[in-house]
Design a protein around this motif. Structure first.
Motif, short mmCIF file in Angstrom:
data_model
loop_
_atom_site.label_atom_id
_atom_site.label_comp_id
_atom_site.label_asym_id
_atom_site.label_seq_id
_atom_site.Cartn_x
_atom_site.Cartn_y
_atom_site.Cartn_z
N MET A 116 0.85 -1.20 0.00
CA MET A 116 0.00 0.00 0.00
C MET A 116 0.88 1.23 0.00
O MET A 116 1.84 1.32 0.77
N ARG A 117 0.55 2.16 -0.88
CA ARG A 117 1.32 3.39 -1.02
C ARG A 117 1.12 4.32 0.17
O ARG A 117 0.22 4.12 0.99
N VAL A 118 1.93 5.35 0.25
CA VAL A 118 1.79 6.37 1.28
C VAL A 118 0.55 7.23 0.98
O VAL A 118 0.36 7.67 -0.16
N ILE A 119 -0.27 7.46 1.98
CA ILE A 119 -1.45 8.32 1.85
C ILE A 119 -1.11 9.69 2.41
O ILE A 119 -0.72 9.81 3.57
N THR A 120 -1.25 10.73 1.59
CA THR A 120 -0.85 12.08 2.01
C THR A 120 -2.04 12.98 2.31
O THR A 120 -1.85 14.05 2.90
N THR A 121 -3.24 12.59 1.91
CA THR A 121 -4.40 13.44 2.11
C THR A 121 -5.04 13.20 3.48
O THR A 121 -4.85 12.16 4.09
N GLY A 122 -5.80 14.18 3.93
CA GLY A 122 -6.52 14.05 5.18
C GLY A 122 -7.83 13.35 4.95
O GLY A 122 -8.02 12.61 3.99
N GLY A 123 -8.78 13.58 5.85
CA GLY A 123 -10.08 12.94 5.71
C GLY A 123 -10.72 12.73 7.07
O GLY A 123 -10.25 13.25 8.08
N GLY A 124 -11.78 11.94 7.09
CA GLY A 124 -12.47 11.69 8.33
C GLY A 124 -11.73 10.71 9.22
O GLY A 124 -10.84 10.00 8.78
N GLY A 125 -12.11 10.69 10.47
CA GLY A 125 -11.54 9.73 11.40
C GLY A 125 -10.14 10.09 11.86
O GLY A 125 -9.56 11.10 11.47
N ASN A 126 -9.59 9.22 12.68
CA ASN A 126 -8.30 9.51 13.29
C ASN A 126 -7.14 9.47 12.31
O ASN A 126 -6.18 10.23 12.45
N PHE A 127 -7.22 8.58 11.32
CA PHE A 127 -6.14 8.52 10.33
C PHE A 127 -5.98 9.86 9.61
O PHE A 127 -4.87 10.29 9.30
N GLY A 128 -7.09 10.53 9.35
CA GLY A 128 -7.08 11.81 8.65
C GLY A 128 -6.84 13.00 9.54
O GLY A 128 -6.87 14.14 9.07
N LEU A 129 -6.60 12.77 10.83
CA LEU A 129 -6.32 13.86 11.77
C LEU A 129 -4.84 14.22 11.63
O LEU A 129 -4.00 13.83 12.42
N LEU A 130 -4.53 14.99 10.59
CA LEU A 130 -3.13 15.28 10.25
C LEU A 130 -2.47 16.19 11.30
O LEU A 130 -3.14 17.02 11.90
N PRO A 131 -1.15 16.00 11.53
CA PRO A 131 -0.29 15.06 10.81
C PRO A 131 -0.40 13.64 11.33
O PRO A 131 -0.54 13.41 12.53
N ASN A 132 -0.33 12.70 10.37
CA ASN A 132 -0.19 11.30 10.75
C ASN A 132 1.25 10.87 10.48
O ASN A 132 2.11 11.72 10.24
N GLY A 133 1.53 9.58 10.55
CA GLY A 133 2.93 9.20 10.44
C GLY A 133 3.13 7.75 10.07
O GLY A 133 2.18 7.00 9.83
N VAL A 134 4.40 7.35 10.03
CA VAL A 134 4.79 6.01 9.59
C VAL A 134 5.79 5.43 10.58
O VAL A 134 6.73 6.11 11.00
#
Length: 261
Positions: A116-134
């Motif tokens: 799975m590629r890196v996701i750079t966009t935000g969005g709903g939910g906790n994953f989209g609560l930018l900044p996120n990380g790796v």
């Protein structure tokens, strides 16, 4: 419900360490040896189990699918897969958000293969609560990196899992966290030392908000970067436990690998 947006509703499916022993000193451990050192500590009225993995002496891997491409989902199945190699899990936990089919929401690399590629966009939910990380695992080290920094650095990870939000970014708490916030769940995550030699995994023993979980990493463990994995479905396995995932099927799982004695 998909774990992609991780609403935390029930679903089935530091800054710069001066010395390598800072984590051990903070929680009263000795130096890590072959197995992850785990201990229970209290912070802001919540009990946490915290496990320190020494990347200089321990092997840390990510697991998702079996050889047939089917999701493993359970700690016990990983143990069964490792057994023919004379190996076993030492410590493990869920390691990132996932869809209904248990495929990872964000960037995922296992044994050098990107699924799975890196996701750079935000969005709903906790994953989209930018900044996120790796979480990036390489030979002899592991690093939690904010996603934009990860893209800029282009590290060659043997294993990688993207999740969000970041808990601590370069010694600073995530800007969206609120002291006293009323969103409280069992939560788990990972932080890494500045030199990459230690990965420190934590899970709350009772519901906790993001602010208190973040300050555990920033103020107690004093780690420069830490990443949230998930909430409500959070699970921890340690060798010798009588139960594994308690019926929960997981997506990505991170764990130490040991030789069967």
């Amino acid at each position: 419900m998909s774990a992609a947006i991780s609403t935390n509703k029930p679903r089935r499916a530091a800054v710069g360490f001066a010395v390598a022993g800072t984590v051990a000193a903070a929680i009263g451990w000795g130096t890590a040896s072959r197995a992850a050192n785990c201990n229970d500590i209290s912070h802001k009225g919540t009990q946490f189990t915290v496990c320190d993995v020494d990347l200089q002496s321990e092997e840390l891997r990510l697991f998702l699918n079996d050889s047939a491409g089917k999701p493993l989902g359970q700690f016990a199945r990983i143990d069964q897969m490792l057994e023919p190699e004379g190996l076993q899990l030492g410590m493990a936990m869920n390691a990132g958000m996932y869809h209904e089919d248990r495929s990872p929401v964000g960037h995922y690399v296992e044994d050098g293969v990107e699924t799975m590629r890196v996701i750079t966009t935000g969005g709903g939910g906790n994953f989209g609560l930018l900044p996120n990380g790796v979480l990036c695992i390489r030979d002899g080290r592991a690093d939690v990196m904010e996603t934009k920094s990860f893209i800029a650095a282009k590290p060659k990870c043997r294993y990688a899992s993207q999740s969000g939000p970041m808990l601590v970014i370069d010694g600073t708490l995530h800007p969206r966290f609120i002291d006293g916030g009323d969103s409280r769940y069992i939560r788990n995550g990972v932080g890494t030392t500045a030199d990459g030699k230690h990965a420190v995994f934590a899970i709350s023993r009772s519901p906790v908000n993001f602010y208190d979980f973040g300050t555990l990493y920033r103020d107690v463990l004093k780690l420069p970067n830490a990443l949230y994995f998930d909430g409500n479905i959070s699970r921890l396995y340690r060798r010798g436990m009588t139960a594994f995932n308690f019926g929960t099927y997981l997506g990505p799982i991170v764990g130490t690998v040991e030789v069967i004695k």
